[in-house]
Scaffold this active site. Sequence first.
Site, PDB file in Angstrom:
ATOM      1  N   HIS A   9       7.162  14.838 -40.830  1.00 14.38           N
ATOM      2  CA  HIS A   9       7.184  13.477 -40.298  1.00 14.38           C
ATOM      3  C   HIS A   9       8.268  13.328 -39.234  1.00 14.38           C
ATOM      4  O   HIS A   9       9.444  13.417 -39.545  1.00 14.38           O
ATOM      5  CB  HIS A   9       7.462  12.528 -41.476  1.00 14.38           C
ATOM      6  N   ARG A  10       7.841  13.125 -37.998  1.00 12.88           N
ATOM      7  CA  ARG A  10       8.754  13.093 -36.835  1.00 12.88           C
ATOM      8  C   ARG A  10       9.490  14.440 -36.733  1.00 12.88           C
ATOM      9  O   ARG A  10      10.640  14.494 -36.330  1.00 12.88           O
ATOM     10  CB  ARG A  10       9.742  11.928 -36.932  1.00 12.88           C
ATOM     11  N   GLU A  36       3.985  15.962 -37.158  1.00 11.13           N
ATOM     12  CA  GLU A  36       3.730  14.582 -36.749  1.00 11.13           C
ATOM     13  C   GLU A  36       4.805  14.133 -35.774  1.00 11.13           C
ATOM     14  O   GLU A  36       5.994  14.462 -35.956  1.00 11.13           O
ATOM     15  CB  GLU A  36       3.733  13.673 -37.991  1.00 11.13           C
ATOM     16  N   ASP A  38       5.628  10.790 -32.515  1.00  8.55           N
ATOM     17  CA  ASP A  38       5.238   9.473 -31.996  1.00  8.55           C
ATOM     18  C   ASP A  38       5.326   9.457 -30.475  1.00  8.55           C
ATOM     19  O   ASP A  38       6.334   9.889 -29.907  1.00  8.55           O
ATOM     20  CB  ASP A  38       6.195   8.407 -32.549  1.00  8.55           C
ATOM     21  N   HIS A  51      10.060   7.108 -31.613  1.00  9.87           N
ATOM     22  CA  HIS A  51       9.393   6.253 -32.584  1.00  9.87           C
ATOM     23  C   HIS A  51       9.455   4.762 -32.241  1.00  9.87           C
ATOM     24  O   HIS A  51       8.441   4.068 -32.218  1.00  9.87           O
ATOM     25  CB  HIS A  51       9.995   6.469 -33.976  1.00  9.87           C
ATOM     26  N   GLU A 114       0.778  10.614 -33.021  1.00  4.39           N
ATOM     27  CA  GLU A 114       0.625   9.160 -33.189  1.00  4.39           C
ATOM     28  C   GLU A 114       0.900   8.460 -31.865  1.00  4.39           C
ATOM     29  O   GLU A 114       1.962   8.656 -31.262  1.00  4.39           O
ATOM     30  CB  GLU A 114       1.585   8.634 -34.262  1.00  4.39           C
ATOM     31  N   LYS A 116       1.835   5.053 -30.353  1.00  6.80           N
ATOM     32  CA  LYS A 116       2.375   3.768 -30.775  1.00  6.80           C
ATOM     33  C   LYS A 116       1.801   2.657 -29.890  1.00  6.80           C
ATOM     34  O   LYS A 116       1.834   2.758 -28.660  1.00  6.80           O
ATOM     35  CB  LYS A 116       3.910   3.778 -30.649  1.00  6.80           C
ATOM     36  N   ASP A 234       9.696  13.661 -44.711  1.00  9.97           N
ATOM     37  CA  ASP A 234      10.824  14.181 -43.922  1.00  9.97           C
ATOM     38  C   ASP A 234      11.361  15.496 -44.471  1.00  9.97           C
ATOM     39  O   ASP A 234      12.236  16.106 -43.860  1.00  9.97           O
ATOM     40  CB  ASP A 234      11.989  13.161 -43.943  1.00  9.97           C
TER      41      ASP A 234
END
Length: 249
Positions: A9-10, A36, A38, A51, A114, A116, A234
Amino acid sequence: MAALHRVAHRGYSAVAPENTLPALAAGVLAGATFIEFDVRTTADGVPVVIHDRTVDRTTDGAGHVAELTLDEISGLDAGSWFSPAYAGLRVPLLREVIDLLRPYAQPRVELLLEIKPPATREQVKVIIAQVAEAGLLDRTVVQSFDPAVVRLAGEAAPEVRLGLLRHGFDDGQVEVARALRLRYVNPDLRAVLADPATVAALAAEGVGVMPWTPNDISLWAPLVEAGVAGLINDRTGELTGWSLARGLG
Ligand code: G3P
Ligand code: CA
């Protein structure tokens, strides 16, 4: 039991500042199956990986990404907020992230990109074009919280896999998935624990559910039990060890 996707995640954001090149590389090295990140677009039309709507939390600058030029964003420190060890890191361009991940994108690692909101049709087209130019459309899932953005991504590249991010499941989630031709519905982990029947109904349609953001290890077994296709969190290293030890990798 089916393999469980391990989604960084990120990037591996427990060990490096989220959405930076070291975090994304650490996700690969720690065994993620999806990385992943953003994507937002600068005032002068360049996709960057960050993000928040503003640069305030994760850099030493201030202001809205959409109102700052690439030059302005490139001058910011995106590492010191996390640790002095990362001082001087920059907000990466989408192009740099793609270049970093591309050598790893076969056979294990995929991109969970992703977009945004808000994002215009033109901005979505530019993002998708960069993925396509790198030859990574078939190794990428494009997701967004905004169904309109998901639709724009599907129009820009009919072959790309699509995901819809959610807080709770929608009423008629299966029909929503059909209408948007989704491959993933990715909700808050609490939605999965509260409603495993919807996870099963989506799975029966070939739609995977990958909840965010179970950082607490005690949640992993109940979520797997509820039928998830992957976990977005994370703690990539621990998730890899845990999954492989259970034959889920
Ligand atoms: O991919 C799931 C997760 O990233 C969605 O929430 O706010 O971390 O982008 P957020
Ligand atoms: Ca995200």
